[in-house]
Design a protein around this motif. Structure first.
Motif, PDB file in Angstrom:
ATOM      1  N   ALA A  27       0.830  -1.206   0.000  1.00 41.94           N
ATOM      2  CA  ALA A  27       0.000   0.000   0.000  1.00 41.94           C
ATOM      3  C   ALA A  27       0.866   1.259   0.000  1.00 41.94           C
ATOM      4  O   ALA A  27       1.886   1.324   0.680  1.00 41.94           O
ATOM      5  N   GLY A  28       0.459   2.240  -0.790  1.00 45.06           N
ATOM      6  CA  GLY A  28       1.140   3.525  -0.796  1.00 45.06           C
ATOM      7  C   GLY A  28       2.477   3.560  -1.507  1.00 45.06           C
ATOM      8  O   GLY A  28       3.242   4.502  -1.342  1.00 45.06           O
ATOM      9  N   THR A  29       2.758   2.553  -2.343  1.00 45.74           N
ATOM     10  CA  THR A  29       4.059   2.491  -3.007  1.00 45.74           C
ATOM     11  C   THR A  29       4.050   3.052  -4.426  1.00 45.74           C
ATOM     12  O   THR A  29       5.078   3.048  -5.088  1.00 45.74           O
ATOM     13  N   GLY A  30       2.889   3.509  -4.896  1.00 47.33           N
ATOM     14  CA  GLY A  30       2.815   4.104  -6.222  1.00 47.33           C
ATOM     15  C   GLY A  30       2.357   3.177  -7.330  1.00 47.33           C
ATOM     16  O   GLY A  30       2.591   3.458  -8.504  1.00 47.33           O
ATOM     17  N   LYS A  31       1.680   2.079  -6.975  1.00 47.37           N
ATOM     18  CA  LYS A  31       1.202   1.144  -8.003  1.00 47.37           C
ATOM     19  C   LYS A  31       0.239   1.818  -8.975  1.00 47.37           C
ATOM     20  O   LYS A  31       0.386   1.693 -10.185  1.00 47.37           O
ATOM     21  N   THR A  32      -0.749   2.522  -8.439  1.00 52.14           N
ATOM     22  CA  THR A  32      -1.753   3.145  -9.296  1.00 52.14           C
ATOM     23  C   THR A  32      -1.121   4.197 -10.193  1.00 52.14           C
ATOM     24  O   THR A  32      -1.365   4.227 -11.400  1.00 52.14           O
ATOM     25  N   THR A  33      -0.281   5.037  -9.638  1.00 50.74           N
ATOM     26  CA  THR A  33       0.395   6.070 -10.423  1.00 50.74           C
ATOM     27  C   THR A  33       1.255   5.433 -11.512  1.00 50.74           C
ATOM     28  O   THR A  33       1.280   5.905 -12.654  1.00 50.74           O
ATOM     29  N   THR A  34       1.934   4.345 -11.189  1.00 55.23           N
ATOM     30  CA  THR A  34       2.762   3.639 -12.167  1.00 55.23           C
ATOM     31  C   THR A  34       1.912   3.034 -13.268  1.00 55.23           C
ATOM     32  O   THR A  34       2.249   3.126 -14.458  1.00 55.23           O
ATOM     33  N   MET A  35       0.780   2.425 -12.885  1.00 56.10           N
ATOM     34  CA  MET A  35      -0.099   1.819 -13.880  1.00 56.10           C
ATOM     35  C   MET A  35      -0.690   2.875 -14.815  1.00 56.10           C
ATOM     36  O   MET A  35      -0.808   2.648 -16.018  1.00 56.10           O
ATOM     37  N   VAL A  36      -1.046   4.025 -14.284  1.00 58.99           N
ATOM     38  CA  VAL A  36      -1.579   5.114 -15.113  1.00 58.99           C
ATOM     39  C   VAL A  36      -0.502   5.605 -16.083  1.00 58.99           C
ATOM     40  O   VAL A  36      -0.773   5.817 -17.270  1.00 58.99           O
ATOM     41  N   ALA A  37       0.715   5.754 -15.597  1.00 62.11           N
ATOM     42  CA  ALA A  37       1.812   6.194 -16.466  1.00 62.11           C
ATOM     43  C   ALA A  37       2.078   5.164 -17.566  1.00 62.11           C
ATOM     44  O   ALA A  37       2.322   5.526 -18.719  1.00 62.11           O
ATOM     45  N   ARG A  38       2.008   3.888 -17.228  1.00 59.89           N
ATOM     46  CA  ARG A  38       2.186   2.811 -18.208  1.00 59.89           C
ATOM     47  C   ARG A  38       1.084   2.870 -19.265  1.00 59.89           C
ATOM     48  O   ARG A  38       1.333   2.750 -20.466  1.00 59.89           O
ATOM     49  N   TYR A  39      -0.148   3.044 -18.817  1.00 60.62           N
ATOM     50  CA  TYR A  39      -1.286   3.143 -19.719  1.00 60.62           C
ATOM     51  C   TYR A  39      -1.076   4.313 -20.683  1.00 60.62           C
ATOM     52  O   TYR A  39      -1.274   4.187 -21.893  1.00 60.62           O
ATOM     53  N   GLY A  40      -0.651   5.459 -20.143  1.00 61.46           N
ATOM     54  CA  GLY A  40      -0.383   6.622 -20.978  1.00 61.46           C
ATOM     55  C   GLY A  40       0.718   6.364 -21.980  1.00 61.46           C
ATOM     56  O   GLY A  40       0.636   6.796 -23.139  1.00 61.46           O
ATOM     57  N   GLU A  41       1.764   5.681 -21.562  1.00 61.52           N
ATOM     58  CA  GLU A  41       2.867   5.322 -22.460  1.00 61.52           C
ATOM     59  C   GLU A  41       2.335   4.489 -23.635  1.00 61.52           C
ATOM     60  O   GLU A  41       2.681   4.739 -24.788  1.00 61.52           O
ATOM     61  N   LEU A  42       1.508   3.511 -23.339  1.00 60.89           N
ATOM     62  CA  LEU A  42       0.990   2.631 -24.383  1.00 60.89           C
ATOM     63  C   LEU A  42       0.082   3.371 -25.366  1.00 60.89           C
ATOM     64  O   LEU A  42       0.137   3.136 -26.569  1.00 60.89           O
ATOM     65  N   VAL A  43      -0.744   4.270 -24.855  1.00 62.94           N
ATOM     66  CA  VAL A  43      -1.685   4.994 -25.713  1.00 62.94           C
ATOM     67  C   VAL A  43      -1.005   6.135 -26.454  1.00 62.94           C
ATOM     68  O   VAL A  43      -1.134   6.254 -27.676  1.00 62.94           O
ATOM     69  N   LYS A  44      -0.302   6.966 -25.745  1.00 64.42           N
ATOM     70  CA  LYS A  44       0.248   8.191 -26.335  1.00 64.42           C
ATOM     71  C   LYS A  44       1.507   7.960 -27.156  1.00 64.42           C
ATOM     72  O   LYS A  44       1.727   8.647 -28.148  1.00 64.42           O
ATOM     73  N   ASN A  45       2.345   7.024 -26.747  1.00 68.89           N
ATOM     74  CA  ASN A  45       3.636   6.861 -27.418  1.00 68.89           C
ATOM     75  C   ASN A  45       3.762   5.596 -28.252  1.00 68.89           C
ATOM     76  O   ASN A  45       4.661   5.496 -29.072  1.00 68.89           O
ATOM     77  N   ARG A  46       2.873   4.621 -28.026  1.00 67.74           N
ATOM     78  CA  ARG A  46       2.989   3.360 -28.771  1.00 67.74           C
ATOM     79  C   ARG A  46       1.786   3.068 -29.650  1.00 67.74           C
ATOM     80  O   ARG A  46       1.723   2.027 -30.292  1.00 67.74           O
ATOM     81  N   GLY A  47       0.819   3.974 -29.655  1.00 66.16           N
ATOM     82  CA  GLY A  47      -0.290   3.876 -30.599  1.00 66.16           C
ATOM     83  C   GLY A  47      -1.390   2.886 -30.272  1.00 66.16           C
ATOM     84  O   GLY A  47      -2.217   2.602 -31.134  1.00 66.16           O
ATOM     85  N   LEU A  48      -1.433   2.356 -29.069  1.00 68.97           N
ATOM     86  CA  LEU A  48      -2.523   1.457 -28.716  1.00 68.97           C
ATOM     87  C   LEU A  48      -3.789   2.265 -28.436  1.00 68.97           C
ATOM     88  O   LEU A  48      -3.719   3.398 -27.972  1.00 68.97           O
ATOM     89  N   GLU A  49      -4.919   1.660 -28.707  1.00 64.63           N
ATOM     90  CA  GLU A  49      -6.202   2.246 -28.354  1.00 64.63           C
ATOM     91  C   GLU A  49      -6.528   1.847 -26.922  1.00 64.63           C
ATOM     92  O   GLU A  49      -6.203   0.732 -26.504  1.00 64.63           O
ATOM     93  N   PRO A  50      -7.185   2.726 -26.162  1.00 65.92           N
ATOM     94  CA  PRO A  50      -7.537   2.363 -24.784  1.00 65.92           C
ATOM     95  C   PRO A  50      -8.294   1.041 -24.681  1.00 65.92           C
ATOM     96  O   PRO A  50      -8.092   0.281 -23.738  1.00 65.92           O
ATOM     97  N   ARG A  51      -9.136   0.736 -25.663  1.00 68.28           N
ATOM     98  CA  ARG A  51      -9.904  -0.508 -25.596  1.00 68.28           C
ATOM     99  C   ARG A  51      -9.044  -1.747 -25.803  1.00 68.28           C
ATOM    100  O   ARG A  51      -9.492  -2.860 -25.599  1.00 68.28           O
ATOM    101  N   GLN A  52      -7.775  -1.567 -26.196  1.00 67.21           N
ATOM    102  CA  GLN A  52      -6.856  -2.685 -26.383  1.00 67.21           C
ATOM    103  C   GLN A  52      -6.085  -3.023 -25.112  1.00 67.21           C
ATOM    104  O   GLN A  52      -5.304  -3.969 -25.114  1.00 67.21           O
ATOM    105  N   ILE A  53      -6.291  -2.265 -24.047  1.00 66.99           N
ATOM    106  CA  ILE A  53      -5.506  -2.434 -22.826  1.00 66.99           C
ATOM    107  C   ILE A  53      -6.427  -2.889 -21.698  1.00 66.99           C
ATOM    108  O   ILE A  53      -7.480  -2.299 -21.478  1.00 66.99           O
TER     109      ILE A  53
END
Length: 103
Positions: A27-53
């Motif tokens: 708890a409190g180690t930044g999992k959610t923030t890390t997952m959001v950043a990963r999601y953003g990386e996949l959508v914004k920089n790698r061209g995935l659609e949100p529905r693909q994740i």
């Protein structure tokens, strides 16, 4: 999502070329923030659609927080000057976050 300097483990998750990643931390180690950043990386920089994740978490509260942060992040234009600026329309590509309770 606030900006944060990821630690080395978080940076590995965010930039990994692996298709599937399991993030386990306390708890409190930044999992959610890390997952959001990963999601953003996949959508914004790698061209995935949100529905693909698929992002999975174990509580309703965590799933709601993850979904809200992803929607907030995707609703904004990218600030990365190396990536093309784009708005992601969540009506066209809704962010999906699933919750699973494991007993």
């Amino acid at each position: 999502m606030g900006d944060f300097p990821p630690n080395p483990d978080q940076a590995k998750v965010i930039s990994s070329s692996e298709e599937e990643i399991l993030v386990l931390a306390g708890a409190g180690t930044g999992k959610t923030t890390t997952m959001v950043a990963r999601y953003g990386e996949l959508v914004k920089n790698r061209g995935l659609e949100p529905r693909q994740i698929l992002a999975i978490t174990y509580t309703d509260k965590a799933a709601g927080e993850l979904r809200d942060r992803i929607r907030e992040m995707l609703g904004k234009q990218t600030e990365n000057r190396n990536a093309p600026e784009q708005d992601v329309d969540l009506k066209e590509s809704p962010a999906a976050v699933s919750m699973s309770n494991v007993w």
